[in-house]
Design a protein around this motif. Structure first.
Motif, PDB file in Angstrom:
ATOM      1  N   ARG A  41     -50.542  83.019 -34.936  1.00 22.89           N
ATOM      2  CA  ARG A  41     -50.565  84.242 -34.152  1.00 22.89           C
ATOM      3  C   ARG A  41     -50.343  85.453 -35.062  1.00 22.89           C
ATOM      4  O   ARG A  41     -49.723  85.356 -36.111  1.00 22.89           O
ATOM      5  CB  ARG A  41     -49.476  84.185 -33.082  1.00 22.89           C
ATOM      6  CG  ARG A  41     -49.587  82.948 -32.191  1.00 22.89           C
ATOM      7  CD  ARG A  41     -48.403  82.839 -31.254  1.00 22.89           C
ATOM      8  NE  ARG A  41     -48.431  83.795 -30.177  1.00 22.89           N
ATOM      9  CZ  ARG A  41     -49.025  83.581 -29.006  1.00 22.89           C
ATOM     10  NH1 ARG A  41     -49.646  82.438 -28.779  1.00 22.89           N
ATOM     11  NH2 ARG A  41     -48.994  84.485 -28.054  1.00 22.89           N
ATOM     12  N   SER A  42     -50.869  86.589 -34.649  1.00 24.98           N
ATOM     13  CA  SER A  42     -50.610  87.841 -35.357  1.00 24.98           C
ATOM     14  C   SER A  42     -49.230  88.345 -34.954  1.00 24.98           C
ATOM     15  O   SER A  42     -48.916  88.430 -33.764  1.00 24.98           O
ATOM     16  CB  SER A  42     -51.677  88.883 -35.005  1.00 24.98           C
ATOM     17  OG  SER A  42     -52.953  88.464 -35.417  1.00 24.98           O
ATOM     18  N   VAL A  44     -46.267  91.235 -34.875  1.00 26.47           N
ATOM     19  CA  VAL A  44     -45.830  92.621 -34.982  1.00 26.47           C
ATOM     20  C   VAL A  44     -44.307  92.586 -34.952  1.00 26.47           C
ATOM     21  O   VAL A  44     -43.703  92.338 -33.908  1.00 26.47           O
ATOM     22  CB  VAL A  44     -46.390  93.498 -33.847  1.00 26.47           C
ATOM     23  CG1 VAL A  44     -45.845  94.929 -33.967  1.00 26.47           C
ATOM     24  CG2 VAL A  44     -47.910  93.508 -33.878  1.00 26.47           C
ATOM     25  N   GLU A  70     -50.993  87.188 -40.690  1.00 28.98           N
ATOM     26  CA  GLU A  70     -50.957  88.612 -40.361  1.00 28.98           C
ATOM     27  C   GLU A  70     -49.554  88.972 -39.883  1.00 28.98           C
ATOM     28  O   GLU A  70     -49.122  88.514 -38.824  1.00 28.98           O
ATOM     29  CB  GLU A  70     -51.983  88.940 -39.280  1.00 28.98           C
ATOM     30  CG  GLU A  70     -53.433  88.811 -39.737  1.00 28.98           C
ATOM     31  CD  GLU A  70     -54.408  89.226 -38.653  1.00 28.98           C
ATOM     32  OE1 GLU A  70     -53.933  89.654 -37.571  1.00 28.98           O
ATOM     33  OE2 GLU A  70     -55.620  89.121 -38.871  1.00 28.98           O
ATOM     34  N   GLY A  89     -49.149  98.114 -30.416  1.00 31.19           N
ATOM     35  CA  GLY A  89     -49.638  96.769 -30.701  1.00 31.19           C
ATOM     36  C   GLY A  89     -50.580  96.241 -29.631  1.00 31.19           C
ATOM     37  O   GLY A  89     -51.595  95.602 -29.940  1.00 31.19           O
ATOM     38  N   HIS A  93     -54.603  95.484 -30.698  1.00 29.93           N
ATOM     39  CA  HIS A  93     -54.897  94.062 -30.931  1.00 29.93           C
ATOM     40  C   HIS A  93     -56.242  93.678 -30.327  1.00 29.93           C
ATOM     41  O   HIS A  93     -56.615  94.130 -29.229  1.00 29.93           O
ATOM     42  CB  HIS A  93     -53.802  93.198 -30.324  1.00 29.93           C
ATOM     43  CG  HIS A  93     -54.001  91.731 -30.564  1.00 29.93           C
ATOM     44  ND1 HIS A  93     -53.858  91.136 -31.803  1.00 29.93           N
ATOM     45  CD2 HIS A  93     -54.367  90.720 -29.716  1.00 29.93           C
ATOM     46  CE1 HIS A  93     -54.105  89.846 -31.709  1.00 29.93           C
ATOM     47  NE2 HIS A  93     -54.424  89.572 -30.460  1.00 29.93           N
ATOM     48  N   PHE A  95     -57.878  91.194 -28.439  1.00 32.91           N
ATOM     49  CA  PHE A  95     -57.574  90.049 -27.587  1.00 32.91           C
ATOM     50  C   PHE A  95     -58.746  89.081 -27.471  1.00 32.91           C
ATOM     51  O   PHE A  95     -58.577  87.966 -26.981  1.00 32.91           O
ATOM     52  CB  PHE A  95     -57.159  90.528 -26.193  1.00 32.91           C
ATOM     53  CG  PHE A  95     -55.777  91.118 -26.151  1.00 32.91           C
ATOM     54  CD1 PHE A  95     -54.664  90.306 -26.057  1.00 32.91           C
ATOM     55  CD2 PHE A  95     -55.592  92.485 -26.225  1.00 32.91           C
ATOM     56  CE1 PHE A  95     -53.388  90.836 -26.033  1.00 32.91           C
ATOM     57  CE2 PHE A  95     -54.319  93.037 -26.204  1.00 32.91           C
ATOM     58  CZ  PHE A  95     -53.218  92.210 -26.107  1.00 32.91           C
ATOM     59  N   ARG A  99     -56.921  85.027 -32.966  1.00 32.02           N
ATOM     60  CA  ARG A  99     -55.463  84.969 -33.034  1.00 32.02           C
ATOM     61  C   ARG A  99     -54.832  85.633 -31.822  1.00 32.02           C
ATOM     62  O   ARG A  99     -55.260  86.700 -31.394  1.00 32.02           O
ATOM     63  CB  ARG A  99     -54.962  85.657 -34.303  1.00 32.02           C
ATOM     64  CG  ARG A  99     -55.528  85.091 -35.591  1.00 32.02           C
ATOM     65  CD  ARG A  99     -54.722  85.575 -36.758  1.00 32.02           C
ATOM     66  NE  ARG A  99     -55.353  85.224 -38.035  1.00 32.02           N
ATOM     67  CZ  ARG A  99     -54.703  85.129 -39.168  1.00 32.02           C
ATOM     68  NH1 ARG A  99     -53.415  85.370 -39.206  1.00 32.02           N
ATOM     69  NH2 ARG A  99     -55.328  84.822 -40.282  1.00 32.02           N
ATOM     70  N   LEU A 101     -51.318  87.269 -29.967  1.00 30.49           N
ATOM     71  CA  LEU A 101     -50.392  88.312 -30.413  1.00 30.49           C
ATOM     72  C   LEU A 101     -48.968  87.928 -30.044  1.00 30.49           C
ATOM     73  O   LEU A 101     -48.700  87.479 -28.922  1.00 30.49           O
ATOM     74  CB  LEU A 101     -50.758  89.645 -29.753  1.00 30.49           C
ATOM     75  CG  LEU A 101     -49.830  90.829 -30.018  1.00 30.49           C
ATOM     76  CD1 LEU A 101     -49.806  91.184 -31.498  1.00 30.49           C
ATOM     77  CD2 LEU A 101     -50.264  92.034 -29.190  1.00 30.49           C
ATOM     78  N   THR A 102     -48.062  88.120 -30.991  1.00 26.25           N
ATOM     79  CA  THR A 102     -46.632  87.900 -30.760  1.00 26.25           C
ATOM     80  C   THR A 102     -45.849  89.077 -31.321  1.00 26.25           C
ATOM     81  O   THR A 102     -46.076  89.486 -32.456  1.00 26.25           O
ATOM     82  CB  THR A 102     -46.158  86.592 -31.416  1.00 26.25           C
ATOM     83  OG1 THR A 102     -46.667  85.476 -30.687  1.00 26.25           O
ATOM     84  CG2 THR A 102     -44.632  86.505 -31.414  1.00 26.25           C
ATOM     85  N   PHE A 103     -44.935  89.588 -30.505  1.00 36.54           N
ATOM     86  CA  PHE A 103     -44.012  90.623 -30.954  1.00 36.54           C
ATOM     87  C   PHE A 103     -42.700  89.953 -31.359  1.00 36.54           C
ATOM     88  O   PHE A 103     -42.160  89.121 -30.616  1.00 36.54           O
ATOM     89  CB  PHE A 103     -43.749  91.646 -29.849  1.00 36.54           C
ATOM     90  CG  PHE A 103     -44.923  92.534 -29.559  1.00 36.54           C
ATOM     91  CD1 PHE A 103     -45.118  93.699 -30.283  1.00 36.54           C
ATOM     92  CD2 PHE A 103     -45.835  92.203 -28.567  1.00 36.54           C
ATOM     93  CE1 PHE A 103     -46.210  94.521 -30.029  1.00 36.54           C
ATOM     94  CE2 PHE A 103     -46.917  93.015 -28.297  1.00 36.54           C
ATOM     95  CZ  PHE A 103     -47.111  94.183 -29.030  1.00 36.54           C
ATOM     96  N   VAL A 128     -49.285  87.060 -24.414  1.00 36.11           N
ATOM     97  CA  VAL A 128     -48.565  87.742 -25.495  1.00 36.11           C
ATOM     98  C   VAL A 128     -47.177  87.133 -25.613  1.00 36.11           C
ATOM     99  O   VAL A 128     -46.452  86.991 -24.625  1.00 36.11           O
ATOM    100  CB  VAL A 128     -48.480  89.253 -25.219  1.00 36.11           C
ATOM    101  CG1 VAL A 128     -47.610  89.942 -26.263  1.00 36.11           C
ATOM    102  CG2 VAL A 128     -49.869  89.860 -25.202  1.00 36.11           C
TER     103      VAL A 128
END
Length: 463
Positions: A41-42, A44, A70, A89, A93, A95, A99, A101-103, A128
């Motif tokens: 996952r990307s 942030v 990333e 973010g 991103h 979508f 990949r 997305l993860t914060f 997410v």
């Protein structure tokens, strides 16, 4: 002869052009245990500004980027920065890409609360994820989830596509919390306690000392309240037939989506993150503690009792005369290394038994309240901090030694510096020097011995 040569060339099989290209170098093998960057996952990383110099963080981010992952870092400075970074973010991103997305909330439980609130406020898709990089004082959520304090281990948990699990989100008057929300006189969190030197020095024990000080100086407030809570999972707030009521002087009410607070007490020892319920522990004046699990509970202050203080994940909540605790079932995707806090991981344990839903806490539960979970990787984190502190101390010592050596060199008389003058001895002065002394004749007196003479040398130009 030429014809025979042409026939031989025509019988040679033709080689495709692609085969004539030089062979590609094999890709560098990933280190053992590394994840495929295309399947991760990307990230942030929303980093608390005061934690930017945490030992091992830069090395961990650099190592993951070299592997092709990333990882984007955003450092907070003002209130509201976490909300702005989450909005950025989500807006930037792709979508539709490969990949997800993860914060990553890099800080304490308060930073996690800010990121979760921002995800809900901006309507983040359910795919997410949220991960925790524990850099706070107590790190209660990371401790109960089993997330390591070592930055690289925590970030690899966030990158692993097999670690996200759907969990509940608690609400207090519409404001989100993930770990614990507390109401009552003991829940007040003055602003000076959030950033006190005692908290930074002693950690959770500093918070406990602040609470003890408030209790000793201001007494133990116990406003009279009425608590209504659901006795069935689908009971509505207006359905009195499936609700129960408690009344009395409220010392403390803890609503747990997770289990512990302050790293000192597991206040809701049976809480699970995905059962669609909040676990409540209630302390009323003159009564033994009560525990129950419900999808919602409402606390109303009696007339004249004033507003009830509360906090969410250690952050202050505006005081109100009515507090409503609710749950959003499986609203958030959280990265966790195992299922210890899920229904699937608690099968057969005390937390999965039906009798935990209401009544007085059992003896086993009371014992578990005194055995809070501790974050993993504490020894490695302490060693990294010790190494960083030793490096800073060595640098300071080297600067001090260099300054001392430079000062000694300057104090030594150089080849071009004048000889420091000395005051003449009494035997060299005449007997009548009292009346005809240089001071009385207006002549300048000789400089004194010691530091003043050396200062004159230092001030004199070098020939």
């Amino acid at each position: 002869m030429i014809g025979q040569r042409r026939d031989q060339l025509e019988r040679v099989p033709k080689v495709p052009p692609a085969a004539l290209k030089p062979p590609r170098r094999p890709a560098a093998s990933a280190p053992p245990g590394a994840l495929d960057p295309a399947r991760t996952r990307s990230l942030v990383v929303i980093l608390h500004g005061k934690r930017a110099e945490e030992p091992g963080l830069r090395e961990a981010v650099r190592a993951l980027r070299q592997e092709g992952h990333e990882v984007c870092i955003r450092c907070t400075f003002d209130a509201g920065d976490a909300d702005a970074f989450v909005a950025e973010g989500l807006r930037l991103h792709d979508f539709g890409g490969r990949r997800a997305l993860t914060f990553v909330a890099a800080g304490g439980d308060g930073t996690v609360n800010e990121v979760v609130a921002a995800l809900l406020r901006h309507g983040a898709p359910r795919g997410v994820g949220l991960a925790v990089l524990p850099f706070g004082t107590a790190n209660d959520l990371a401790a109960v989830l089993g997330i390591s304090l070592v930055p690289e281990d925590a970030l690899r948990t966030a990158l692993d596509p097999m670690t996200p699990r759907a969990v509940d989100v608690g609400l207090l008057n519409g404001h989100a919390f993930v770990n614990i929300a507390v109401a009552g006189g003991m829940a007040a969190v003055p602003p000076e306690e959030l950033d006190s030197p005692l908290k930074r020095l002693l950690g959770p024990f500093g918070i406990a000392l602040h609470v003890l000080k408030r209790l000793l100086l201001g007494g133990l407030p116990a406003p009279h309240v009425t608590i209504r809570y659901a006795t069935a999972p689908d009971a509505a707030l207006t359905d009195d037939s499936r609700c129960a009521t408690l009344e009395g002087g409220l010392l403390l009410l803890a609503a747990g989506n997770a289990r512990q607070m302050g790293r000192t007490v597991s206040v809701c020892p049976d809480a699970l993150l995905d059962d669609g319920l909040l676990d409540f522990t209630v302390l009323l004046a003159g009564r033994p503690p009560l525990q129950f699990a419900a999808p919602w509970a409402q606390v109303s202050a009696a007339r004249g009792a004033g507003a009830l203080p509360a906090n969410r994940d250690g952050e202050p909540e505006p005081a109100a005369e009515r507090l409503l605790f609710e749950v959003l079932p499986k609203r958030l995707l959280v990265h966790m290394p195992d299922e210890r806090l899920l229904v699937s991981g608690a099968a057969g344990s005390e937390a999965a038994k039906p009798n935990r839903r209401t009544g007085r806490p059992r003896r086993a539960a009371l014992l578990r309240m005194l055995r809070p979970a501790q974050p993993e990787g504490r020894a490695a984190r302490a060693a990294a901090k010790a190494r960083a502190g030793a490096g800073r101390a060595a640098g300071a010592a080297a600067l001090f030694a260099a300054g001392l050596a430079a000062g000694l060199l300057l104090l030594r008389r150089g080849p071009g510096m004048p000889e420091p003058k000395s005051r003449p001895h009494a035997s060299q002065r005449g007997a009548g020097s009292g009346e005809g002394s240089s001071r009385q004749r207006g002549e300048p007196s000789a400089p004194p011995r010691g530091a003043a003479a050396w200062f004159e040398c230092l001030a004199a130009p070098v020939g």
